[in-house]
Design a protein around this motif. Structure first.
Motif, mmCIF file in Angstrom:
data_model
loop_
_atom_site.group_PDB
_atom_site.id
_atom_site.type_symbol
_atom_site.label_atom_id
_atom_site.label_comp_id
_atom_site.label_asym_id
_atom_site.label_seq_id
_atom_site.Cartn_x
_atom_site.Cartn_y
_atom_site.Cartn_z
ATOM 1 N N MET A 73 57.942 30.589 51.999
ATOM 2 C CA MET A 73 58.005 29.439 51.077
ATOM 3 C C MET A 73 56.730 29.462 50.224
ATOM 4 S SD MET A 73 60.591 27.235 51.875
ATOM 5 C CE MET A 73 60.010 25.681 51.269
ATOM 6 N N ILE A 74 56.791 28.904 49.025
ATOM 7 C CA ILE A 74 55.578 28.839 48.201
ATOM 8 C C ILE A 74 54.546 27.958 48.917
ATOM 9 C CG2 ILE A 74 56.502 26.898 46.821
ATOM 10 C CD1 ILE A 74 54.372 29.562 45.201
ATOM 11 N N PRO A 75 53.290 28.416 49.063
ATOM 12 C CA PRO A 75 52.277 27.588 49.726
ATOM 13 C C PRO A 75 52.076 26.255 49.003
ATOM 14 C CG PRO A 75 51.503 29.838 49.484
ATOM 15 C CD PRO A 75 52.777 29.739 48.708
ATOM 16 N N VAL A 76 51.786 25.197 49.782
ATOM 17 C CA VAL A 76 51.615 23.874 49.179
ATOM 18 C C VAL A 76 50.445 23.880 48.198
ATOM 19 C CG1 VAL A 76 51.126 21.446 49.669
ATOM 20 C CG2 VAL A 76 52.610 22.740 51.178
ATOM 21 N N ARG A 77 49.362 24.570 48.575
ATOM 22 C CA ARG A 77 48.179 24.588 47.706
ATOM 23 C C ARG A 77 47.766 26.020 47.405
ATOM 24 N NH1 ARG A 77 44.203 19.870 48.528
ATOM 25 N NH2 ARG A 77 45.485 18.215 49.402
ATOM 26 N N CYS A 129 41.467 27.747 45.489
ATOM 27 C CA CYS A 129 40.799 26.546 44.994
ATOM 28 C C CYS A 129 41.368 25.266 45.584
ATOM 29 C CB CYS A 129 40.845 26.487 43.475
ATOM 30 S SG CYS A 129 42.466 26.157 42.796
ATOM 31 N N GLY A 130 42.542 25.296 46.212
ATOM 32 C CA GLY A 130 43.062 24.100 46.866
ATOM 33 C C GLY A 130 43.904 23.194 45.992
ATOM 34 N N LYS A 131 44.152 23.587 44.758
ATOM 35 C CA LYS A 131 44.965 22.751 43.876
ATOM 36 C C LYS A 131 46.418 22.761 44.359
ATOM 37 C CE LYS A 131 46.639 22.802 39.113
ATOM 38 N NZ LYS A 131 46.120 21.658 38.370
ATOM 39 N N PRO A 132 47.053 21.587 44.459
ATOM 40 C CA PRO A 132 48.464 21.570 44.860
ATOM 41 C C PRO A 132 49.333 22.250 43.792
ATOM 42 C CG PRO A 132 47.485 19.384 45.035
ATOM 43 C CD PRO A 132 46.525 20.231 44.275
ATOM 44 N N ALA A 145 52.786 23.704 44.808
ATOM 45 C CA ALA A 145 54.180 23.911 45.236
ATOM 46 C C ALA A 145 55.185 23.094 44.426
ATOM 47 C CB ALA A 145 54.317 23.576 46.725
ATOM 48 N N GLN A 146 54.721 21.927 43.901
ATOM 49 C CA GLN A 146 55.660 21.073 43.163
ATOM 50 C C GLN A 146 56.167 21.716 41.883
ATOM 51 O OE1 GLN A 146 52.436 20.520 43.530
ATOM 52 N NE2 GLN A 146 51.506 19.666 41.700
ATOM 53 N N GLU A 190 59.843 25.260 41.690
ATOM 54 C CA GLU A 190 61.261 25.335 41.322
ATOM 55 C C GLU A 190 61.445 25.390 39.817
ATOM 56 O OE1 GLU A 190 63.157 22.314 43.687
ATOM 57 O OE2 GLU A 190 63.502 23.829 45.236
ATOM 58 N N ARG A 246 43.656 28.271 36.116
ATOM 59 C CA ARG A 246 42.782 29.236 36.798
ATOM 60 C C ARG A 246 43.575 30.455 37.276
ATOM 61 N NH1 ARG A 246 40.507 24.447 38.111
ATOM 62 N NH2 ARG A 246 41.948 24.050 39.790
ATOM 63 N N ARG A 292 51.876 22.714 56.598
ATOM 64 C CA ARG A 292 52.292 22.371 55.229
ATOM 65 C C ARG A 292 52.173 20.872 54.986
ATOM 66 N NH1 ARG A 292 54.971 26.275 52.328
ATOM 67 N NH2 ARG A 292 56.040 24.780 51.009
ATOM 68 N N TYR A 299 52.998 14.319 45.054
ATOM 69 C CA TYR A 299 53.908 15.180 44.293
ATOM 70 C C TYR A 299 55.247 15.236 45.006
ATOM 71 C CZ TYR A 299 49.471 16.409 42.231
ATOM 72 O OH TYR A 299 48.250 16.347 41.631
ATOM 73 N N LYS A 351 58.043 16.410 44.369
ATOM 74 C CA LYS A 351 58.868 17.621 44.273
ATOM 75 C C LYS A 351 58.374 18.780 45.127
ATOM 76 C CE LYS A 351 60.382 18.985 40.166
ATOM 77 N NZ LYS A 351 60.020 19.217 38.751
ATOM 78 N N THR A 352 57.316 18.565 45.927
ATOM 79 C CA THR A 352 56.808 19.653 46.772
ATOM 80 C C THR A 352 57.843 20.056 47.828
ATOM 81 O OG1 THR A 352 54.629 18.687 46.531
ATOM 82 C CG2 THR A 352 54.871 20.347 48.229
ATOM 83 N N PRO A 353 58.303 21.312 47.808
ATOM 84 C CA PRO A 353 59.244 21.733 48.853
ATOM 85 C C PRO A 353 58.523 21.939 50.181
ATOM 86 C CG PRO A 353 58.962 23.464 47.195
ATOM 87 C CD PRO A 353 58.006 22.374 46.843
ATOM 88 N N MET A 370 38.863 18.996 42.839
ATOM 89 C CA MET A 370 38.026 20.132 42.497
ATOM 90 C C MET A 370 36.926 19.554 41.642
ATOM 91 S SD MET A 370 38.391 23.464 42.864
ATOM 92 C CE MET A 370 38.229 24.429 41.379
ATOM 93 N N PHE A 375 43.121 16.106 42.997
ATOM 94 C CA PHE A 375 44.262 16.725 43.659
ATOM 95 C C PHE A 375 45.463 15.793 43.684
ATOM 96 C CE2 PHE A 375 41.282 19.553 46.346
ATOM 97 C CZ PHE A 375 41.296 20.522 45.363
#
Ligand SMILES: [Zn+2]
Ligand SMILES: [Zn+2]
Lengths: 65, 265
Positions: free
Chosen positions: A2-6, A10-13, A15-16, A19, A42, B63, B121, B123-125, B156, B234
């Protein structure tokens, strides 16, 4: 899988956006333009999308131990 | 000290500003207070009742922990500083439930008792379920700090010295070539002369490509008492809330230090 949440670096979310990214990339839009319009600036976050392979559909068919 | 606001986007999640007349010690103190001391909500414990999806319980819990939750700082206190002494009560923790049977499970499927604390967010799967697969869990979110785990960090944040570009016009033979070489588009040609585009000056990262192109005419420098700060939230808190809370926390720490000094003889 699955696509990682962050983003790993750098930790930026991120995953949203997955799709939308996937759908637009399948419709033939250039990946650079998609990432630019999603505001992913980035290179660490951009790499998360470019290098990701969605394997969950394949893996889900197998039994988990 | 002087503060100049550079940008703030419509969502108020990102901000940049210049602080004048400070030194790196103070700039870094502000940065570290923001990362380590500004509390946010994040999922800490997950109790899994049912999970026969492909992902293991641990992966799902991981997650969930990384999901940013919108934070209401007024109604919660940090767990370790709470009256319940770290046991967990309604003032420091929040229970959220997730139950799903079909298709993609999103962060928006979470049911939270507090409408102010929900995934930032939707829409995060989280996981994809095939037919017959099911997931049911109770997650406990708590207010925590970035020094305990980076999932509680609010944003950040980074800074740099303010860039200075000095241009001596006389020796530049081909200004267009110098403009082309800058990856950030900081320079431009106005009536045949090489000039700085003031709107883009802060984008300059001192790569010195322009100085390589025109060695004797362009000198790059950084102003060592002016800092350009960038904050990229974030999603838990707005940029302004983050800075204000960080400064409150710094004040609190300093007063603790002062009290300790007063007891010394
Ligand atoms: Zn990144
Ligand atoms: Zn408590």
């Amino acid at each position: 899988m699955m696509i990682p949440v962050r983003c790993f670096s750098c930790g930026k979310p991120i995953a949203q956006h997955w799709e939308e990214y996937k759908e637009r990339a399948e419709n033939g839009e250039s990946r650079k333009e998609i990432l630019d319009s999603l505001g992913i600036t980035r290179f660490c976050c951009r790499a998360m999308f470019l290098g990701h392979v969605d394997l969950i559909d394949t893996a889900a068919k197998f039994k988990k131990f | 000290m002087e503060i100049i606001s550079l940008t703030q986007d419509k969502s108020k999640m990102n901000a940049s500003f210049i602080i004048k007349k400070i030194d790196p010690t103070i700039a870094n103190t502000l940065r570290r207070m923001i990362i380590e001391e500004v509390p946010t909500m994040a999922i800490e414990d997950v109790e899994i009742m049912k999970n026969n999806s492909v992902l293991y319980d641990e992966i799902i819990a991981h997650r969930l922990g990384l999901l940013p939750l919108t934070t209401d700082l007024k109604s919660y206190v940090v767990k370790s500083e709470c009256k319940c002494e770290g046991k967990g009560c309604a003032r420091c923790t929040l229970q959220m439930t997730l139950k799903s049977k079909n298709g993609m499970v999103y962060a928006s499927d979470f049911k939270s008792k507090d409408p102010k604390v929900v995934p930032a967010y939707p829409k995060t799967p989280i996981v994809k379920l095939l037919k017959g697969q099911e997931i049911e869990l109770v997650a406990t979110a708590e207010l925590g700090k970035g020094k305990d785990h980076i999932k509680w960090a609010p944003c950040m944040v980074w800074y740099k010295y303010k860039p200075i570009i000095n241009i001596t016009q006389a020796n530049i033979k081909d200004p267009e070539a110098v403009v082309k070489v800058c990856p950030k588009g900081v320079l431009e040609v106005r009536s045949g002369k090489l000039e700085i585009n003031q709107k883009k000056l802060m984008l300059c990262n001192l790569c010195a490509a322009c100085a390589d192109e025109a060695p004797n005419s362009i000198k790059l420098n950084e102003k060592d008492d002016e800092f350009v700060f960038y904050i990229e939230s974030f999603g838990q808190l707005k940029a302004k809330e983050i800075i204000v809370t960080a400064l409150d926390m710094l004040k609190k720490e300093l007063s603790v230090f002062e009290e300790a000094l007063n007891t010394m003889k």
